[in-house]
Each structure stands twice: as C-alpha cells, then as structure tokens.
Design a protein around this motif. Structure first.
Motif, PDB file in Angstrom:
ATOM      1  N   UNK A 167     -34.454 -79.660  -2.424  1.00  0.00           N
ATOM      2  CA  UNK A 167     -35.678 -79.334  -1.694  1.00  0.00           C
ATOM      3  C   UNK A 167     -36.324 -78.077  -2.223  1.00  0.00           C
ATOM      4  N   UNK A 168     -37.623 -77.991  -1.979  1.00  0.00           N
ATOM      5  CA  UNK A 168     -38.331 -76.734  -2.123  1.00  0.00           C
ATOM      6  C   UNK A 168     -38.905 -76.371  -0.760  1.00  0.00           C
ATOM      7  N   UNK A 169     -38.591 -75.176  -0.311  1.00  0.00           N
ATOM      8  CA  UNK A 169     -39.079 -74.662   0.966  1.00  0.00           C
ATOM      9  C   UNK A 169     -40.004 -73.483   0.658  1.00  0.00           C
ATOM     10  N   UNK A 170     -41.232 -73.555   1.152  1.00  0.00           N
ATOM     11  CA  UNK A 170     -42.245 -72.549   0.820  1.00  0.00           C
ATOM     12  C   UNK A 170     -42.802 -71.970   2.124  1.00  0.00           C
ATOM     13  N   UNK A 171     -42.623 -70.657   2.298  1.00  0.00           N
ATOM     14  CA  UNK A 171     -42.978 -70.010   3.560  1.00  0.00           C
ATOM     15  C   UNK A 171     -44.029 -68.929   3.303  1.00  0.00           C
ATOM     16  N   UNK A 172     -45.175 -68.991   3.996  1.00  0.00           N
ATOM     17  CA  UNK A 172     -46.215 -67.977   3.759  1.00  0.00           C
ATOM     18  C   UNK A 172     -45.906 -66.634   4.404  1.00  0.00           C
ATOM     19  N   UNK A 173     -46.517 -65.602   3.823  1.00  0.00           N
ATOM     20  CA  UNK A 173     -46.502 -64.270   4.417  1.00  0.00           C
ATOM     21  C   UNK A 173     -47.384 -64.264   5.663  1.00  0.00           C
ATOM     22  N   UNK A 174     -47.419 -63.134   6.334  1.00  0.00           N
ATOM     23  CA  UNK A 174     -48.259 -63.041   7.530  1.00  0.00           C
ATOM     24  C   UNK A 174     -48.613 -61.596   7.822  1.00  0.00           C
ATOM     25  N   UNK A 175     -49.736 -61.427   8.485  1.00  0.00           N
ATOM     26  CA  UNK A 175     -50.101 -60.137   9.053  1.00  0.00           C
ATOM     27  C   UNK A 175     -50.148 -60.309  10.565  1.00  0.00           C
ATOM     28  N   UNK A 176     -49.672 -59.318  11.281  1.00  0.00           N
ATOM     29  CA  UNK A 176     -49.580 -59.455  12.735  1.00  0.00           C
ATOM     30  C   UNK A 176     -50.408 -58.383  13.441  1.00  0.00           C
ATOM     31  N   UNK A 177     -50.718 -58.667  14.672  1.00  0.00           N
ATOM     32  CA  UNK A 177     -51.406 -57.800  15.626  1.00  0.00           C
ATOM     33  C   UNK A 177     -52.933 -57.828  15.476  1.00  0.00           C
ATOM     34  N   UNK A 178     -53.447 -57.662  14.247  1.00  0.00           N
ATOM     35  CA  UNK A 178     -54.894 -57.571  14.023  1.00  0.00           C
ATOM     36  C   UNK A 178     -55.519 -56.518  14.937  1.00  0.00           C
ATOM     37  N   UNK A 179     -54.769 -55.463  15.172  1.00  0.00           N
ATOM     38  CA  UNK A 179     -55.206 -54.398  16.061  1.00  0.00           C
ATOM     39  C   UNK A 179     -54.659 -54.601  17.451  1.00  0.00           C
TER      40      UNK A 179
END
Length: 303
Positions: free
Chosen positions: A4-16
C-alpha cells in the motif's frame, strides 16, 4: 499480503479564533509505502525522519499496533518506507499526520475495516482534539467539537484560497506554547471570543475575505498570549497584509505563521515574503480537499 501507499496531508489549525476546533488540510504530505517483511522495519526516505526509531518502537508503528490491539487484531510485520515534506514540530500537523498514518496502517495491514468516523475518534484520542487530525482525514476546511455524545465534524471543500506559510528554523515546543495560555478566562470574554470564531466561519463560507481577516486578527483565545513568543510575527503580518493577504494567523501553536490569500494573489505574496525573509522557509500551499488516501500498489513497484 498487498502493498500500500498511504498519503496524509499536512494541516494548519485554529485559523485564529477557531481554537482547537478548526483545521485546514494543506498539500504537503507524509507518505508511507508498506510491504510484507520478516520483521517491523521503518526506513526513512527523508533526512528529517532519520532521527526516529526504525523498528516497532517508531511512533507510527506503535500507533498502528495499539490501534490493531484495540480491535483484537494482530498485524503482520511490515517494511514501512516513510517520506515527508511536512516540517516537523513547526505547527503544520506533522504529529497529527503520523497518527492518521498509523491508524490507516493498522486498518490496511490488519484488514480491520475501521470506519472513517471511528478513525476520527481514535485519532482525536491520540492527539487530544480533532482539528488537525480531522483535516488530515477528511481534507478541506473542518470544524469540529467534542460533545457528551462524541465528536461532531463538518468539512467544507473548494475554498478558493491559498495559504502562504512562513516557518523559522527554530522550533517552538507545543508545551511551551500551551504554558503561556491562561488557565481560564471570564464568561464575558469567552462569549466574545466564541462570537468572533462564529463570524470567522460564516465569513469563510460566504467568501467574505475582509471579514474573515478581521476575525483572525480579533482572536482572544491564544494570539494575545503566544505572539510574544514569536519575534517575527509582526513583521510577517505587516508584509503579508501589504501584499495581498486578507488574514494572518499562527499555524496551530506556531512557530509557523499562515497567511491566507486569494489564489490569484498567492504567487506575489510568496515572492514578497521569500524576498523579505530569506532565512525562513516560505511555502505557497494549496488546500488539499481529499484528505488521507490509501492505494494498492503492484509488488514490483514498491520502493
């Protein structure tokens, strides 16, 4: 056993003001290539990952083994080849991505059949809240809260914005960023802070970027306390606002700063920030609307 290939995106949280409840998936990725092996082995394909254990004590593998155990499943040993272009410990969801990757590894290798909702609950339990892990799982903009009945999460796709991030070389430990926060705030201040967060979400949905930016700046939950830890914040904010950004916010607990901009203005903003801050990592990022993906690969194409 399949590969398998598992691909997980980054993230930004809160947005203020969306503190611990709002996340946005971004197009930087933690990628696992998983194949059958005689023992658990983790091979780092990115220099930033070489410091981590290469056996079953690796965080991703431990998360997978614990997840499988909770379902009464036993995982066969795997070779897990890992690469990542998510900056570590910089507020872009690297730990959340690792948690999501571990849960997906358990589900795939153990053929467990974990529902997406249950994956969210497991990931939030590991992470402590659902904003980053929710974004990595579902993609797009996510708004989540935990009630007595469990986690409620909604995700919104196709926001026509980009995020230009500015990341210093120095890391900021989440523990330190948490320490500067007050243990409690008054009822009246909490009501005001919640109202700011509500208007932020409404503005994003209506694509009223000007109002969204004002709400980001109007955060009362953490910016007033954490900005003092980041001497570069005001400079980044000024450059961003002068060059097309409608809003600026800490990415998670920092030290990365996220500058929100309409898509057609992103390249110029990136250029100006990169030019002004040559000692920092400046990235022009798009929103990932897919969330985590897993695909079967032919055995002879495994890395």
């Amino acid at each position: 056993m399949k590969n398998w290939q598992i691909k997980v995106p980054a993230s930004t949280a809160n947005l203020g003001p969306g503190f611990d409840s709002v996340g946005l998936a971004l197009d930087r990725y933690l990628t696992l290539t998983v194949s059958s092996h005689h023992l658990w082995e983790v091979r780092a394909l990115s220099p930033s990952l070489e410091e981590f254990p290469n056996d079953e004590t690796n965080f991703i593998v431990r998360t997978a083994l614990e997840t499988a155990k909770s379902y009464g499943a036993e995982l066969p040993p795997c070779l897990v080849e890992v690469k990542s272009n998510i900056p570590l410990t910089r507020g872009l969801g690297s730990s959340a991505a690792a948690i999501v990757a571990g849960i997906e590894l358990a589900d795939a290798a153990g053929d467990i059949g974990i529902s997406k909702r249950k994956k969210l609950e497991l990931a939030a339990k590991y992470e402590g809240h659902a904003d980053n892990v929710g974004a990595s799982l579902y993609g797009g903009l996510v708004i989540a809260c935990e009630t007595d009945d469990g986690i409620e999460l909604l995700n919104i796709e196709d926001l026509p914005i980009s995020v230009v991030t500015v990341t210093p070389k120095e890391e900021l430990k989440t523990e330190k960023a948490r320490e500067v926060l007050p243990e409690e705030i008054s009822f009246s201040k909490a009501v005001k802070a919640g109202a700011v967060s509500n208007v932020l979400i409404a503005a994003l949905l209506k694509q009223d970027w000007e109002v969204a930016g004002r709400m980001m700046k109007g955060d009362l939950y953490h910016h007033p306390f954490r900005k003092q830890l980041l001497p570069h914040y005001e400079k980044v904010e000024q450059i961003a606002e002068n060059n097309g950004a409608f809003g600026v916010a800490l990415s998670g607990a920092g030290p990365t700063i996220a500058c929100f901009v309409e898509e057609e203005k992103a390249s110029w903003l990136y250029y100006k920030l990169h030019q002004a801050l040559p000692d920092m990592l400046v990235q022009n990022l798009n929103i990932d609307d897919k969330g985590v993906t897993i695909s079967t690969i032919a055995q002879n194409t495994a890395l």
